[in-house]
Design a protein around this motif. Structure first.
Motif, mmCIF file in Angstrom:
data_model
loop_
_atom_site.group_PDB
_atom_site.id
_atom_site.type_symbol
_atom_site.label_atom_id
_atom_site.label_comp_id
_atom_site.label_asym_id
_atom_site.label_seq_id
_atom_site.Cartn_x
_atom_site.Cartn_y
_atom_site.Cartn_z
ATOM 1 N N ASN A 246 0.858 -1.189 0.000
ATOM 2 C CA ASN A 246 0.000 0.000 0.000
ATOM 3 C C ASN A 246 0.893 1.236 0.000
ATOM 4 O OD1 ASN A 246 0.839 0.644 2.703
ATOM 5 N ND2 ASN A 246 -0.522 -0.976 3.388
ATOM 6 N N ARG A 247 0.246 2.399 0.029
ATOM 7 C CA ARG A 247 1.004 3.643 -0.099
ATOM 8 C C ARG A 247 1.450 4.234 1.233
ATOM 9 N NH1 ARG A 247 1.136 5.629 -5.227
ATOM 10 N NH2 ARG A 247 -0.540 4.945 -6.583
ATOM 11 N N LYS A 248 1.302 3.476 2.306
ATOM 12 C CA LYS A 248 1.572 4.071 3.628
ATOM 13 C C LYS A 248 2.989 4.587 3.763
ATOM 14 C CE LYS A 248 -1.891 2.109 6.576
ATOM 15 N NZ LYS A 248 -2.177 0.773 7.069
ATOM 16 N N LEU A 249 3.933 3.962 3.078
ATOM 17 C CA LEU A 249 5.304 4.453 3.190
ATOM 18 C C LEU A 249 5.683 5.341 2.013
ATOM 19 C CD1 LEU A 249 7.357 1.667 4.930
ATOM 20 C CD2 LEU A 249 6.170 3.629 5.861
ATOM 21 N N GLN A 250 4.691 5.984 1.439
ATOM 22 C CA GLN A 250 4.969 7.073 0.501
ATOM 23 C C GLN A 250 4.561 8.342 1.239
ATOM 24 O OE1 GLN A 250 2.889 6.315 -3.188
ATOM 25 N NE2 GLN A 250 4.263 4.620 -3.678
ATOM 26 N N VAL A 251 5.560 9.068 1.672
ATOM 27 C CA VAL A 251 5.268 10.204 2.535
ATOM 28 C C VAL A 251 5.807 11.449 1.864
ATOM 29 C CG1 VAL A 251 5.509 11.070 4.868
ATOM 30 C CG2 VAL A 251 5.687 8.632 4.457
ATOM 31 N N TYR A 252 4.976 12.458 1.713
ATOM 32 C CA TYR A 252 5.522 13.646 1.095
ATOM 33 C C TYR A 252 5.113 14.927 1.811
ATOM 34 C CZ TYR A 252 1.964 11.359 -1.790
ATOM 35 O OH TYR A 252 0.932 10.593 -2.230
ATOM 36 N N PHE A 253 6.013 15.877 1.726
ATOM 37 C CA PHE A 253 5.843 17.145 2.414
ATOM 38 C C PHE A 253 5.979 18.257 1.390
ATOM 39 C CE2 PHE A 253 7.737 13.971 5.082
ATOM 40 C CZ PHE A 253 6.934 14.011 6.217
ATOM 41 N N VAL A 254 5.062 19.203 1.451
ATOM 42 C CA VAL A 254 5.183 20.353 0.569
ATOM 43 C C VAL A 254 5.360 21.576 1.456
ATOM 44 C CG1 VAL A 254 4.028 21.805 -1.130
ATOM 45 C CG2 VAL A 254 3.849 19.315 -1.289
ATOM 46 N N ASN A 255 6.436 22.281 1.233
ATOM 47 C CA ASN A 255 6.801 23.432 2.060
ATOM 48 C C ASN A 255 6.735 23.079 3.549
ATOM 49 O OD1 ASN A 255 7.033 24.681 -0.357
ATOM 50 N ND2 ASN A 255 5.171 25.927 -0.155
ATOM 51 N N GLY A 256 7.259 21.907 3.867
ATOM 52 C CA GLY A 256 7.369 21.527 5.267
ATOM 53 C C GLY A 256 6.123 20.918 5.870
ATOM 54 N N ARG A 257 5.061 20.828 5.099
ATOM 55 C CA ARG A 257 3.823 20.304 5.659
ATOM 56 C C ARG A 257 3.531 18.937 5.056
ATOM 57 N NH1 ARG A 257 -1.968 21.691 5.524
ATOM 58 N NH2 ARG A 257 -1.737 22.422 3.410
ATOM 59 N N TYR A 258 3.131 17.987 5.895
ATOM 60 C CA TYR A 258 2.739 16.679 5.397
ATOM 61 C C TYR A 258 1.443 16.837 4.602
ATOM 62 C CZ TYR A 258 0.526 12.152 5.268
ATOM 63 O OH TYR A 258 -0.106 11.025 4.825
ATOM 64 N N VAL A 259 1.426 16.335 3.386
ATOM 65 C CA VAL A 259 0.240 16.507 2.551
ATOM 66 C C VAL A 259 -0.124 15.206 1.847
ATOM 67 C CG1 VAL A 259 0.698 18.934 2.048
ATOM 68 C CG2 VAL A 259 1.559 17.162 0.501
ATOM 69 N N LYS A 260 -1.335 15.219 1.332
ATOM 70 C CA LYS A 260 -1.725 14.160 0.394
ATOM 71 C C LYS A 260 -1.977 14.842 -0.938
ATOM 72 C CE LYS A 260 -3.613 10.789 3.464
ATOM 73 N NZ LYS A 260 -4.624 10.811 4.510
ATOM 74 N N ASN A 261 -1.557 14.189 -2.000
ATOM 75 C CA ASN A 261 -1.736 14.815 -3.295
ATOM 76 C C ASN A 261 -1.629 13.749 -4.382
ATOM 77 O OD1 ASN A 261 0.043 16.084 -5.762
ATOM 78 N ND2 ASN A 261 -1.625 17.407 -5.109
ATOM 79 N N LYS A 262 -2.620 13.762 -5.239
ATOM 80 C CA LYS A 262 -2.694 12.710 -6.256
ATOM 81 C C LYS A 262 -1.558 12.833 -7.285
ATOM 82 C CE LYS A 262 -5.683 9.995 -9.016
ATOM 83 N NZ LYS A 262 -4.639 9.658 -9.954
ATOM 84 N N ALA A 263 -1.209 14.068 -7.610
ATOM 85 C CA ALA A 263 -0.174 14.256 -8.637
ATOM 86 C C ALA A 263 1.151 13.628 -8.177
ATOM 87 C CB ALA A 263 0.010 15.740 -8.932
#
Ligand code: ADP
Ligand code: MG
Length: 614
Positions: A246-263
């Motif tokens: 699953n995607r649980k270990l795909q972690v991304y941060f945008v400008n320091g904030r944890y986010v979810k994003n389809k792109a």
């Protein structure tokens, strides 16, 4: 006639709490964000029983002024803004002044806090939002909140909670993400008295990954950094072999904030395309920085879901960066010749097992997988007791035709144009073949097993895709055109998509009722099983269309290649050389288009250990 009453404060707080607090993890989230807003460098999160009965968050931040301790629990009480004008410039994570009031309304809560300028701190005890006790106590600078018996007075909500283990897993996940997002702050997470992980706060993301997710993951990630005027990216991306279900270990941060994003999720899939099997998800930690103006403000700022103004741009940037990095790395999975009883001696933090991250299981599966591929021939429906075969026979590829010359020229051109020979692969010296399926090779001090069918599939796929992209597929005219009878539906499918077939090198014509005739087929390395190849293309096209997907050529081609390979198992030395040479030019020589490994390696060291020489 029902009359209108104003709800009392406790009731309205309880109702409002429903929006802020739906499970123990949301309590933890609010308390961590308050600690971050209070400039803490050290945050400890402790839970028991999934956080249902006990949550403690301790920080070393500013503390709460001794005269503000009660008002902090009022709704709409905040130190972070004074008026609507401040909203423009608010930099804190909270500003609504609702969290403490909400949590207090549905739990028993204690506060211990001290600011720098006073000698003793304040202790407060509240029950369902009602103050029970207040006293002065000695304590370090900073703030501790303890939340006990969440939802004790709203049993309907308590019923919706999951098991302790699941709630604990939510919290673990959440704290992990804050720890990764704030590498300069030290986090410690304790579950049922056991330290699950702690980070040092020294700013080193890599160390944090190791401390949170274990050394096995950390050992298998690559660092990458890319930037242009619009966007910058730093990331730790794992080898494909480490992928999860699953995607649980795909972690991304945008400008320091944890986010979810389809792109970004799509970009990861894209970047790893054909390197991982379907339904497997690579492990990635991605940190993006974009101008705030690039983020769509219409999405609620408190939501983790974000949208970029130009999603496609971000997606391409991230996918390209990942692809580039992976193509530079040697992705040959390394096979450890482990004893079964060695397995329990995992080096990974044992506590991760308990919290349900499933780390150990996956890693073991991984080892199991590569071990099996060496030892159990039953799994491959191969004849047993095969001798080592070094073939020298006369099978050839039909290389005399003019078409094949054109093809060879094209391949040479492709190779010299944009491809680099992978030095790792070109150094491998092939020694022989086993089970009529695997090649055995060696370089300095490593033994390699190469799945020849996977290698062949990879080469076919690469060539066909490359030619398709360049609109330069070379076809080979069949000496005798091949009629194929189809169902009415298939027949129409071919008729309506004749261009697709043409673009990947099939020359197809109608030939009477529900019948087509194949006049030319794409020329590929080796000899494709022509009819099977065509039908496979047709089949996957059919699936794509009836599922309403946009037609993805690469998908169709990858399926087709799998079936295009002639069951020619014994290769002569020239064929082996050619296979290895072409593989070395592939951008992704380590996995077949379906993501299965093509090559695995065993070091001399491992072998010598096995023979107890070292
Ligand atoms: P908000 O965070 O939106 O202001 P909260 O209800 O979460 O509202 O908190 C109310 C106030 O309590 C905050 O504005 C802050 O002044 C104070 N506070 C809460 N937690 C802490 C903390 N850990 N350290 C210092 N002050 C805190
Ligand atoms: Mg808050």
């Amino acid at each position: 006639m029902k009359r209108i009453y104003k709800l009392d404060k406790l009731t309205s707080n309880k109702i409002a709490a429903g929006e802020v607090v739906d499970r123990p993890a949301s309590v933890v989230k609010e308390l961590i964000e308050n600690s971050l807003d209070a400039q803490s460098h050290n945050i400890i999160v402790e839970i028991r029983e999934g956080g249902k009965n006990y949550v403690r968050v301790t920080d070393n931040g500013t503390g709460i002024h001794k005269d503000d301790t009660e008002i902090a629990f009022e709704r709409h009480a905040t130190s972070k803004i004074k008026s609507i004008d401040d909203l423009q410039s608010v930099v804190s994570l909270g500003f609504r002044g609702e969290a403490l009031a909400s949590i207090a309304a549905v739990a028993q809560m204690e506060l211990i806090t001290r600011t720098e300028d006073v000698v003793s701190g304040i202790y407060l005890n509240l029950n369902g939002g009602i103050l029970k006790e207040r006293k002065e106590i000695g304590c370090p600078k900073g703030t501790t909140f303890i939340v006990k018996h969440l939802f004790y007075n709203t049993p309907a909500r308590a019923k919706f909670l999951k098991s302790n283990a699941s709630e604990a897993a939510y919290i673990s996940d959440l704290v992990a993400k804050y720890a990764l997002a704030y590498p300069n702050i030290s986090f410690r997470f304790i579950n049922n008295g056991e330290i699950i992980f702690s980070t040092s706060g020294d700013g080193n993301i890599f160390n944090n990954i190791a401390r949170i997710y274990g050394t096995e993951i950390a050992k298998n990630v690559y660092y990458l950094s890319e930037k242009n005027e619009m966007i910058s990216m730093e990331a730790y991306i794992a080898k494909p072999s480490l992928s999860r279900g699953n995607r649980k270990l795909q972690v991304y941060f945008v400008n320091g904030r944890y986010v979810k994003n389809k792109a970004i999720a799509d970009a990861i899939d894209d970047g790893y395309k054909t390197l991982v099997m379907t339904k497997k998800f690579p492990v990635c930690f991605i940190y993006l920085k974009v101008r705030p103006s690039q983020i769509d403000v219409n999405v609620h700022p408190a939501k983790t879901e974000i949208r970029f103004k130009n999603e496609q741009f971000v997606q391409t940037f991230v996918a390209d960066a990942i692809r580039k990095k992976l193509s530079q790395e040697n992705l040959i999975p390394h096979m450890h010749l482990v004893n079964n009883n060695d397995k329990n001696k995992s080096t990974i933090f044992p506590e991760t097992k308990q919290i349900g991250i499933n780390l150990i299981k996956d890693v073991e599966e991984q080892k199991e997988f590569s071990f099996k591929s060496l030892t159990s021939s039953e799994n491959h429906s191969m004849p047993k007791n095969q001798k080592l075969v070094i073939s020298e026979d006369k099978l050839s590829y039909n290389i005399n035709s003019k078409d094949n010359e054109a093809y060879n020229k094209k391949i040479k051109k492709l190779e010299s144009n944009n491809k680099q020979e992978n030095p790792k692969l070109s150094n491998i010296k092939i020694i022989g073949q086993i089970f009529q399926t695997y090649l055995i090779g060696q370089d300095d001090d490593t033994l390699y097993l190469i799945d020849q069918h996977g290698a062949h599939e990879r080469i076919l796929y690469d060539h066909l895709i490359e030619m398709y992209k360049n609109q330069s597929v070379v076809s080979q005219n069949l000496l005798t055109p091949l009629p194929i009878e189809l169902s009415f539906k298939e027949f129409n499918l071919v008729k309506n998509n004749i261009d697709i077939f043409k673009n990947i090198g099939f020359n197809v014509e109608e030939f009477g009722l529900n019948t087509i005739v194949l006049r030319a087929v794409p020329i590929l390395f080796g000899e494709p099983e022509i009819k099977g190849f065509f039908l496979e293309v047709l089949d996957s096209l059919n699936k794509e269309i009836s599922n309403g997907y946009e037609i993805k050529i690469d998908k169709i081609v990858s399926k087709a290649c799998k079936n295009a390979i002639k069951a020619k198992d014994t290769l002569n030395t020239r064929e082996i050389d050619e296979l290895m040479r072409q593989l070395a030019y592939s951008a992704n020589p380590f996995t077949c288009p379906h993501g299965r490994p093509i090559i695995i390696s065993i070091t001399r060291n491992d072998i010598e250990k096995k023979f107890k020489r070292i």
